[in-house]
Design an enzyme around this catalytic site. Structure first.
Site, short mmCIF file in Angstrom:
data_model
loop_
_atom_site.label_atom_id
_atom_site.label_comp_id
_atom_site.label_asym_id
_atom_site.label_seq_id
_atom_site.Cartn_x
_atom_site.Cartn_y
_atom_site.Cartn_z
CB THR A 189 100.13 101.81 24.39
OG1 THR A 189 98.95 102.35 24.99
CG2 THR A 189 100.69 100.72 25.27
NE ARG A 217 91.56 106.90 29.38
CZ ARG A 217 92.36 106.24 28.55
NH1 ARG A 217 93.67 106.47 28.58
NH2 ARG A 217 91.87 105.35 27.71
CB THR A 240 98.06 99.32 21.06
OG1 THR A 240 98.27 100.73 20.86
CG2 THR A 240 97.66 98.69 19.74
N GLY A 241 95.39 100.87 21.77
CA GLY A 241 94.11 101.40 21.31
C GLY A 241 93.29 101.97 22.45
CG LEU A 242 88.68 103.41 23.62
CD1 LEU A 242 89.07 104.87 23.85
CD2 LEU A 242 87.27 103.33 23.04
#
Length: 328
Positions: A189, A217, A240-242
């Site tokens: 991202t 997804r 940001t991240g999972l």
């Protein structure tokens, strides 16, 4: 009388102690206020090291008195078009079927917002998201509908799978093992938030999503309140991240609401991360980070794991990269 004097003495000592804590907040919490833009703005912040060139494009607008909304759109368009950034736009790593699918959202100072998800073959999803915001009664368009809308607005179809990303995908197919490595994929991202000289906030978020994800997804990046949220009375935040962990806590909205309650941007980011750690099993194996900015120009960032960095550009901070504090 002696009891009264003792009570007043203790009360005075308590007041002095808490005054001391307020004046020395870093001693009771981690890095409460990393920075502040003089007189509020202009200022722009973005996630990860590809935020440096993105910030430059945004600052070219902000420094001339331009609108934050225009700045964040132009800013994130830079990594969207950079084939060397394999987590955003052109050159993004594909899904398990070898398809590059893009997600993006944008939000302005008036609570207007637009979003696209699972968009294919269009270079700049952020600009399509802005068109959704400005030219339709909707907030989000997805998949084939988003592609058709983009074409109707004059966007051109392009092959976004570069030879480098295709090679990485074919190498992955040898084992087809889905096991993202923390901070290696740069977590997909670029989130950007900005405050302009007129005190207006806006934000943008765009991504090609997790590498080798299941076809279809969608993460947090295009979801208003999860990957991005802006409230011009309070502040703005992005994540940001999972994405799955962020969606479950509506993370960016949470950060802004915590700022509304009086928390600094830094403290709000810390609190949001701690909530994810409390609710998400196996948090030690994932990365999530937040970046926040309030109306005063104060900003903060925090992540679960070490390695999350962010870029800041203001009159006093000339486009520098900072390492966010983390819980581990």
């Amino acid at each position: 009388m002696n009891n009264r004097r003792q009570f007043l003495k203790i009360s005075a000592m308590g007041a002095a102690f808490f005054s001391y804590l307020r004046g020395n907040s870093t001693s009771v919490d981690q890095h409460i206020n990393p920075g502040k833009a003089p007189a509020g703005g202009p200022i722009v912040l973005s996630t990860w090291d590809h935020g440096i060139p993105a910030n430059q494009a945004a600052w070219d607008i902000l420094s001339k008195g331009g609108r934050a909304l225009d700045a964040v759109e132009k800013g994130v368009m830079v990594p969207e078009a950079d084939p060397k950034v394999n987590t955003v736009g052109y050159g993004g790593l594909p899904d398990r079927d070898g398809k590059v699918t893009l997600d993006a959202c944008i939000m302005d100072e008036n609570d207007n917002c637009g979003s696209v998800a699972f968009l294919q073959n269009i270079m700049h999803p952020i600009s399509v998201a802005r068109k959704v915001m400005e030219d339709t009664p909707h907030v989000m368009l997805v998949g084939e509908g988003a592609r058709q809308f983009a074409l109707s607005k004059g966007f051109k179809e392009e092959n976004l799978l570069t030879p480098e990303s295709e090679k990485a995908w074919k190498e992955w197919l040898k084992t087809a093992k889905y096991e993202p490595v923390i901070n290696i994929e740069r977590h997909d991202t670029i989130g950007m938030i900005a405050l302009d000289a007129n005190g207006k906030l806006s934000g943008a978020c765009t991504t090609s999503g997790m590498a080798f994800k299941m076809h279809g997804r969608v993460g947090d990046s295009p979801i208003i309140g999860a990957g991005l949220y802006v409230d011009n009375e309070v502040g703005a935040a992005c994540s940001t991240g999972l994405g799955e962990a962020v969606i479950r806590t509506v993370g960016s909205h949470l950060v802004v609401e915590l700022m509304r309650q009086g928390m600094s941007p830094q403290k709000a980011c810390v609190t949001a991360v701690e909530r994810i750690k409390k609710k998400y099993p196996g948090y030690d194996k994932i990365q999530v980070g937040f970046l926040a900015l309030n109306k005063k120009g104060e900003y903060g960032a925090y992540a679960i794991q070490k390695g999350f960095n962010y870029a800041v550009y203001s009159n006093s901070v000339q486009n520098k990269l900072f390492d966010a504090k983390s819980s581990m």
